[in-house]
Design a protein around this motif. Structure first.
Motif, PDB file in Angstrom:
ATOM      1  N   GLY A 192       0.825  -1.195   0.000  1.00  0.00           N
ATOM      2  CA  GLY A 192       0.000   0.000   0.000  1.00  0.00           C
ATOM      3  C   GLY A 192       0.859   1.244   0.000  1.00  0.00           C
ATOM      4  O   GLY A 192       2.006   1.227   0.463  1.00  0.00           O
ATOM      5  N   HIS A 193       0.324   2.328  -0.519  1.00  0.00           N
ATOM      6  CA  HIS A 193       1.062   3.593  -0.559  1.00  0.00           C
ATOM      7  C   HIS A 193       1.313   4.099   0.862  1.00  0.00           C
ATOM      8  O   HIS A 193       0.429   4.033   1.731  1.00  0.00           O
ATOM      9  N   GLY A 194       2.524   4.599   1.079  1.00  0.00           N
ATOM     10  CA  GLY A 194       2.859   5.170   2.379  1.00  0.00           C
ATOM     11  C   GLY A 194       2.780   4.182   3.518  1.00  0.00           C
ATOM     12  O   GLY A 194       2.484   4.578   4.657  1.00  0.00           O
ATOM     13  N   TYR A 195       3.055   2.909   3.256  1.00  0.00           N
ATOM     14  CA  TYR A 195       2.937   1.883   4.293  1.00  0.00           C
ATOM     15  C   TYR A 195       3.921   2.206   5.419  1.00  0.00           C
ATOM     16  O   TYR A 195       5.140   2.235   5.219  1.00  0.00           O
ATOM     17  N   GLU A 196       3.384   2.457   6.602  1.00  0.00           N
ATOM     18  CA  GLU A 196       4.138   3.143   7.651  1.00  0.00           C
ATOM     19  C   GLU A 196       5.422   2.442   8.066  1.00  0.00           C
ATOM     20  O   GLU A 196       6.490   3.080   8.142  1.00  0.00           O
ATOM     21  N   SER A 197       5.379   1.160   8.340  1.00  0.00           N
ATOM     22  CA  SER A 197       6.586   0.503   8.848  1.00  0.00           C
ATOM     23  C   SER A 197       7.684   0.423   7.790  1.00  0.00           C
ATOM     24  O   SER A 197       8.868   0.475   8.111  1.00  0.00           O
ATOM     25  N   VAL A 198       7.300   0.322   6.525  1.00  0.00           N
ATOM     26  CA  VAL A 198       8.287   0.294   5.443  1.00  0.00           C
ATOM     27  C   VAL A 198       8.922   1.674   5.289  1.00  0.00           C
ATOM     28  O   VAL A 198      10.144   1.805   5.151  1.00  0.00           O
ATOM     29  N   VAL A 199       8.095   2.706   5.319  1.00  0.00           N
ATOM     30  CA  VAL A 199       8.608   4.071   5.218  1.00  0.00           C
ATOM     31  C   VAL A 199       9.538   4.376   6.388  1.00  0.00           C
ATOM     32  O   VAL A 199      10.611   4.970   6.213  1.00  0.00           O
ATOM     33  N   LYS A 200       9.168   3.942   7.581  1.00  0.00           N
ATOM     34  CA  LYS A 200      10.003   4.196   8.758  1.00  0.00           C
ATOM     35  C   LYS A 200      11.334   3.457   8.667  1.00  0.00           C
ATOM     36  O   LYS A 200      12.389   3.997   9.049  1.00  0.00           O
ATOM     37  N   ALA A 201      11.302   2.223   8.168  1.00  0.00           N
ATOM     38  CA  ALA A 201      12.547   1.465   8.017  1.00  0.00           C
ATOM     39  C   ALA A 201      13.494   2.164   7.047  1.00  0.00           C
ATOM     40  O   ALA A 201      14.700   2.271   7.299  1.00  0.00           O
ATOM     41  N   ALA A 202      12.941   2.644   5.931  1.00  0.00           N
ATOM     42  CA  ALA A 202      13.764   3.365   4.958  1.00  0.00           C
ATOM     43  C   ALA A 202      14.275   4.680   5.543  1.00  0.00           C
ATOM     44  O   ALA A 202      15.441   5.050   5.366  1.00  0.00           O
ATOM     45  N   TYR A 203      13.403   5.377   6.277  1.00  0.00           N
ATOM     46  CA  TYR A 203      13.782   6.674   6.868  1.00  0.00           C
ATOM     47  C   TYR A 203      14.899   6.510   7.891  1.00  0.00           C
ATOM     48  O   TYR A 203      15.868   7.282   7.892  1.00  0.00           O
ATOM     49  N   ARG A 204      14.793   5.504   8.747  1.00  0.00           N
ATOM     50  CA  ARG A 204      15.842   5.280   9.743  1.00  0.00           C
ATOM     51  C   ARG A 204      17.196   5.053   9.069  1.00  0.00           C
ATOM     52  O   ARG A 204      18.232   5.549   9.524  1.00  0.00           O
ATOM     53  N   GLN A 205      17.163   4.305   7.959  1.00  0.00           N
ATOM     54  CA  GLN A 205      18.407   4.046   7.249  1.00  0.00           C
ATOM     55  C   GLN A 205      18.921   5.294   6.546  1.00  0.00           C
ATOM     56  O   GLN A 205      20.120   5.543   6.489  1.00  0.00           O
ATOM     57  N   MET A 206      18.000   6.106   6.005  1.00  0.00           N
ATOM     58  CA  MET A 206      18.413   7.347   5.355  1.00  0.00           C
ATOM     59  C   MET A 206      19.191   8.252   6.301  1.00  0.00           C
ATOM     60  O   MET A 206      20.158   8.914   5.898  1.00  0.00           O
ATOM     61  N   LEU A 207      18.787   8.281   7.565  1.00  0.00           N
ATOM     62  CA  LEU A 207      19.458   9.134   8.537  1.00  0.00           C
ATOM     63  C   LEU A 207      20.897   8.685   8.788  1.00  0.00           C
ATOM     64  O   LEU A 207      21.727   9.480   9.244  1.00  0.00           O
ATOM     65  N   LEU A 208      21.180   7.407   8.478  1.00  0.00           N
ATOM     66  CA  LEU A 208      22.533   6.879   8.649  1.00  0.00           C
ATOM     67  C   LEU A 208      23.376   7.033   7.379  1.00  0.00           C
ATOM     68  O   LEU A 208      24.579   6.776   7.401  1.00  0.00           O
ATOM     69  N   GLY A 209      22.722   7.412   6.280  1.00  0.00           N
ATOM     70  CA  GLY A 209      23.409   7.506   4.986  1.00  0.00           C
ATOM     71  C   GLY A 209      22.899   6.440   4.051  1.00  0.00           C
ATOM     72  O   GLY A 209      22.595   5.317   4.473  1.00  0.00           O
ATOM     73  N   ILE A 210      22.802   6.769   2.778  1.00  0.00           N
ATOM     74  CA  ILE A 210      22.204   5.829   1.820  1.00  0.00           C
ATOM     75  C   ILE A 210      23.189   5.290   0.796  1.00  0.00           C
ATOM     76  O   ILE A 210      22.872   4.355   0.066  1.00  0.00           O
ATOM     77  N   ASN A 211      24.407   5.857   0.735  1.00  0.00           N
ATOM     78  CA  ASN A 211      25.347   5.426  -0.296  1.00  0.00           C
ATOM     79  C   ASN A 211      26.769   5.775   0.150  1.00  0.00           C
ATOM     80  O   ASN A 211      27.062   6.945   0.404  1.00  0.00           O
ATOM     81  N   PHE A 212      27.619   4.770   0.269  1.00  0.00           N
ATOM     82  CA  PHE A 212      28.982   4.960   0.758  1.00  0.00           C
ATOM     83  C   PHE A 212      29.996   4.531  -0.306  1.00  0.00           C
ATOM     84  O   PHE A 212      29.632   4.022  -1.358  1.00  0.00           O
ATOM     85  N   THR A 213      31.288   4.713   0.001  1.00  0.00           N
ATOM     86  CA  THR A 213      32.326   4.316  -0.950  1.00  0.00           C
ATOM     87  C   THR A 213      32.716   2.844  -0.810  1.00  0.00           C
ATOM     88  O   THR A 213      33.467   2.323  -1.639  1.00  0.00           O
ATOM     89  N   ARG A 214      32.239   2.167   0.237  1.00  0.00           N
ATOM     90  CA  ARG A 214      32.409   0.728   0.403  1.00  0.00           C
ATOM     91  C   ARG A 214      31.056   0.123   0.727  1.00  0.00           C
ATOM     92  O   ARG A 214      30.117   0.819   1.098  1.00  0.00           O
ATOM     93  N   PRO A 215      30.929  -1.203   0.599  1.00  0.00           N
ATOM     94  CA  PRO A 215      29.639  -1.831   0.917  1.00  0.00           C
ATOM     95  C   PRO A 215      29.226  -1.584   2.369  1.00  0.00           C
ATOM     96  O   PRO A 215      30.067  -1.351   3.244  1.00  0.00           O
ATOM     97  N   ALA A 216      27.934  -1.655   2.620  1.00  0.00           N
ATOM     98  CA  ALA A 216      27.384  -1.533   3.969  1.00  0.00           C
ATOM     99  C   ALA A 216      26.953  -2.913   4.461  1.00  0.00           C
ATOM    100  O   ALA A 216      26.561  -3.770   3.653  1.00  0.00           O
TER     101      ALA A 216
END
Length: 444
Positions: A77-101
């Motif tokens: 579903g659109h805006g599914y809360e737990s999925v959006v929150k999981a992505a948001y929490r990870q975004m705050l840590l950074g989404i793309n680095f120079t080595r694998p995460a």
């Protein structure tokens, strides 16, 4: 007393303004052909701005129940809360680095635990990347160049190896077009004929495990056997069937292990993620722990964005804990039953029908001669949009509740009343403007 026409959606003024601008800036007016203006009637929303669950709103503030849900990508579903929150929490840590995460390993482990027989996985951003990577691996592994694709399945990739086999193939060199040939689904003789006509040429055969038609006479297993007897790989495209037929894909339903398989739609509930999975000895050709010629497999700047992987991990968790596949099947069956009752009461069985598995339904529109009709498809779309339903298909999500299904059936009933009148009096009397067109056509 309210005028009956006033309850219908009819204001698309802001959409019309944006359409004019979009075609000046974007070829086709959209970045995805299936979302283009030529796929919808003239009386239709051009731009959507918000979604919650299975409901969406357009730029003119009209509300709709949506089916197809982001071209089948939004399964929860659109805006599914737990999925959006999981992505948001990870975004705050950074989404793309120079080595694998580390999340790349975690998501790979979680994904491979679901797909029986798959030993390695490579993540990508869309299904086309994954299927093209599968073709490249097959060619490198076998040393052969030809590809057999199922003629009954509409789409595998935006890349040359596949688009060259369709009518809309301008810009694809003929030499590449000639490397891809077609077979028919459930037709083993058509596969055998290809291997006979082009001996020792095929790197692989690729098809969806199932679409509208169920495999018969052990078709999938026999196709795999023929491939292996002729030194070719057997590839299943699970971009649609994965996360709908079963969490382990249609391959689990049909108890077959392909050499390679691809996944995409549904993995991230709309976040951009796809996967190529398969046997280690094949997949490892894209790695650095072998002594064969190197294969430039999947290597993109955004291929393993951490927020998409976090979303995918949450989606997989929800599927396992909430029995999402069973829910999709159940709601789809309710939709089929209601629509079929509507069709029967109007005696339209020979002119309008619903097809496919309950979790992945489409509808078929026919004219007075009982031939497939784009004009009647346009009319049907026009009439359900008026009544607050956007449905290029009838693919349900985890957010389609019973009241949404019931409202949809009621809207379709009214639309089919108009459809019935159009069969008797002519579709042009009821259709406003041009008809919709297939994406794959030679000319506009």
């Amino acid at each position: 007393m309210i005028n009956q026409k006033e309850k219908y959606i009819s204001n698309f003024s802001r959409s019309e303004e944006l359409k004019q601008k979009s075609h000046q800036l974007i070829p086709g007016g959209a970045h995805t052909y299936a979302k283009g203006d030529d796929q919808y009637p003239e009386l239709a929303p051009g731009f959507l701005v918000k979604g919650k669950g299975c409901h969406v709103w357009d730029v003119d503030d009209n509300e709709y129940i949506e089916y197809g849900m982001g071209l089948r990508a939004v399964t929860l579903g659109h805006g599914y809360e737990s999925v959006v929150k999981a992505a948001y929490r990870q975004m705050l840590l950074g989404i793309n680095f120079t080595r694998p995460a580390p999340i790349e390993i975690e998501c790979a482990e979680q994904f491979l635990s679901l797909i029986e027989g798959a030993e390695m996985v490579k993540f990508a951003k869309n299904g086309s990347d994954a299927t093209t990577a599968a073709i490249k691996l097959a060619r490198a592994y076998t040393g052969k160049d030809m590809v057999a694709v199922c003629a009954d399945h509409p789409f595998f990739s935006t890349d040359d190896w596949f688009i060259g086999s369709r009518d809309m193939n301008a810009g694809i060199p003929e030499a590449i077009q000639n490397l891809t040939v077609k077979f028919k689904y459930n037709d083993l003789e058509s596969i055998k004929a290809l291997f006979t006509k082009y001996p020792n040429r095929f790197a692989c055969l690729i098809m969806e495990a199932e679409t509208l038609i169920t495999p018969t006479h052990n078709f999938l297993h026999e196709a795999k056997r023929i491939c292996h007897e002729n030194g070719a790989l057997f590839i299943l495209d699970e971009i649609i069937t994965g996360f709908r037929w079963d969490l382990g894909g249609a391959q689990k339903v049909h108890q077959i292990v392909p050499d390679l398989s691809t996944f995409g739609k549904g993995m991230g509930n709309g976040f951009s993620i796809a996967a190529l999975a398969g046997k280690r000895e094949i997949m490892e050709l894209g790695g650095i722990q072998h002594d064969r010629e190197r294969v430039f497999l999947l290597s993109t700047t955004f291929g393993a964005e951490t927020h998409s992987l976090a979303a995918a991990m949450e989606v997989m968790r929800i599927y396992q804990e909430e029995n999402v596949v069973e829910y999709l099947d159940r709601q789809g069956k309710k939709l089929i039953e209601g629509i079929n009752q509507v069709i029967a009461t109007r005696q339209l069985e020979e002119y309008f029908s619903v097809a496919g598995k309950p979790c992945n339904l489409i509808y078929v529109t026919k004219d007075g001669d009982k031939e497939r009709s784009q004009a009647f498809r346009t009319l049907f779309l026009q009439e359900i949009i008026k009544r607050g339903i956007i449905a290029p298909s009838l693919v349900v999500s985890f957010s389609h509740r019973d009241e949404d299904i019931q409202r949809t059936i009621e809207a379709i009933a009214e639309a089919l009343d108009v459809y019935h009148q159009a069969l008797e009096e002519g579709v042009e009397k009821y259709l406003v403007g041009r008809t919709v067109q297939p994406v794959f056509r030679k000319f506009n």
